[in-house]
Design an enzyme around this catalytic site. Structure first.
Site, mmCIF file in Angstrom:
data_model
loop_
_atom_site.group_PDB
_atom_site.id
_atom_site.type_symbol
_atom_site.label_atom_id
_atom_site.label_comp_id
_atom_site.label_asym_id
_atom_site.label_seq_id
_atom_site.Cartn_x
_atom_site.Cartn_y
_atom_site.Cartn_z
ATOM 1 N N ASP A 66 0.821 -1.207 0.000
ATOM 2 C CA ASP A 66 0.000 0.000 0.000
ATOM 3 C C ASP A 66 0.855 1.257 0.000
ATOM 4 O OD1 ASP A 66 0.809 -0.248 2.765
ATOM 5 O OD2 ASP A 66 -1.004 -1.407 3.114
ATOM 6 N N ASP A 135 -8.705 -6.256 14.160
ATOM 7 C CA ASP A 135 -10.031 -6.479 13.584
ATOM 8 C C ASP A 135 -9.981 -7.398 12.372
ATOM 9 O OD1 ASP A 135 -8.787 -4.814 11.802
ATOM 10 O OD2 ASP A 135 -10.312 -3.238 11.830
ATOM 11 N N HIS A 137 -7.998 -7.021 9.674
ATOM 12 C CA HIS A 137 -7.677 -6.404 8.383
ATOM 13 C C HIS A 137 -6.272 -6.788 7.927
ATOM 14 C CE1 HIS A 137 -5.688 -3.107 10.776
ATOM 15 N NE2 HIS A 137 -4.865 -3.134 9.737
ATOM 16 N N GLU A 142 -10.129 -3.109 5.393
ATOM 17 C CA GLU A 142 -10.819 -3.131 6.677
ATOM 18 C C GLU A 142 -12.036 -4.055 6.599
ATOM 19 O OE1 GLU A 142 -9.645 -1.607 9.270
ATOM 20 O OE2 GLU A 142 -8.178 -0.216 8.405
#
Length: 259
Positions: A66, A135, A137, A142
Site C-alpha cells: 500500500d 479487527d 484487516h 478493513e
C-alpha cells in the site's frame, strides 16, 4: 493453511526469514513486502544474513502492499521510504526494483489497475508477507472489504488517522486516503506468510484461521488460498481451538516438506 506456533517473537521472525531466504536463494524472487511492526524482526534477520552470510538480493524485486495518496514518494512517512529505511537499504536490493502504488498519480482512479498490471507483468508475487490487525484487516482492507477486491483507493478511518498521527507533525498532516492491494490481488501471490505476535492478535488469528469465511474478518479469505503459512508466537495462538493439533503436525512434519 499451515499454522506454525513458535515460543517467542524472535523465533517467529527467524522462521519467516527462513521462508524468504529460500525464495531468494532459489531466485530470482519477487517479494511482497509489508510495513508495520510485525515483519520488522524478519527484516532485521534477513539483513543480518545478507551482512554476515552473503544472502544476495540483487536478482530480487519487490512490491509493496500500500501507499498513501497525495504523499510524495520521498516523504519520510511514505511507505516506500519506510520500507527502504526498515529493510531495502540494509540489503543489496536496488530501489529501482522496489515498486509501490503511485500515490501522486495524475489519474489516481486508474492507478490500482496499473499497479495490478505491473505485478502481473513481473510474473506475480512469489511470497507475500502480511501482518494482521486486531479487527482482522490485512493491508488497508478493513472489515467489509470485498473478498475479491483489487488494488484501489480506500478512505482511512478517523481512528486510523489518529493512530498514525504519531508519525507526523500533527493529525492534520495524515492523508485521508491510501492505495492498497485488494484481497483478490493479495490472494494472487503464490505463497502468503502471515506474521503475528501477542495476545492482542489472538482473536484475529483465531477468526482468520478457524472462523467463518467473511468480509467481517478480511484475513479469513486466506482459507481459500492454496499455500498459506501463519507464523505466530504462543500468545497469538492462545485462542486457537486446534492449537494442539497444529503443534503436533509441525512436530511430525516430513523432512522433505518445506514451508
Amino acid at each position: 493453511m499451515e499454522i506454525v506456533i513458535r515460543q517467542t517473537p524472535s523465533e517467529v521472525s527467524s522462521t519467516v526469514a527462513d521462508i524468504v531466504e529460500g525464495y531468494v536463494r532459489r531466485g530470482p524472487a519477487t517479494l511482497g513486502l509489508a510495513t508495520g511492526s510485525s515483519p520488522l524482526g524478519s527484516y532485521r534477520e534477513l539483513a543480518r544474513r545478507h551482512r554476515e552470510s552473503g544472502l544476495d538480493f540483487s536478482d530480487a524485486r519487490a512490491f509493496l502492499l500500500d501507499e498513501y495518496v497525495g504523499l510524495p514518494k520521498s516523504h519520510d512517512q511514505s511507505y516506500f521510504s519506510v520500507i527502504r529505511s526498515e529493510f531495502v537499504d540494509h540489503v543489496n536490493l536496488d530501489t529501482d526494483r522496489v515498486l509501490s502504488p503511485n500515490g501522486e498519480s495524475p489519474d489516481i482512479a486508474e492507478e490500482g489497475a496499473r499497479y495490478d498490471a505491473a505485478i502481473a507483468e513481473a510474473g506475480g508475487v512469489d511470497v507475500q508477507l502480511l501482518g494482521i490487525g486486531t479487527d482482522g484487516h490485512i493491508g488497508f482492507n478493513e472489515p467489509g472489504s470485498a473478498l475479491t477486491s483489487r488494488t484501489r483507493v480506500k478512505t482511512l478511518t478517523e481512528q486510523t488517522r489518529l493512530d498514525n498521527a504519531r508519525f507526523f507533525d500533527s493529525v492534520d498532516d495524515v492523508p485521508h486516503h491510501v492505495l492498497t492491494q485488494g484481497l483478490g490481488t493479495i490472494g494472487e501471490a503464490r505463497h502468503l506468510v502471515m506474521i503475528a505476535f501477542g495476545k492482542g492478535k489472538a482473536e484475529a488469528i483465531a477468526a482468520a484461521a478457524e472462523g467463518p469465511l467473511s468480509a467481517f474478518c478480511p484475513a479469513s479469505v486466506m482459507q481459500l488460498h492454496r499455500h498459506v503459512t501463519v507464523v505466530i508466537d504462543e500468545a497469538a495462538a492462545s485462542k486457537l481451538q486446534l492449537a494442539d493439533y497444529y503443534r503436533y503436525a509441525l512436530e511430525h512434519k516430513p523432512s522433505w516438506q518445506s514451508f
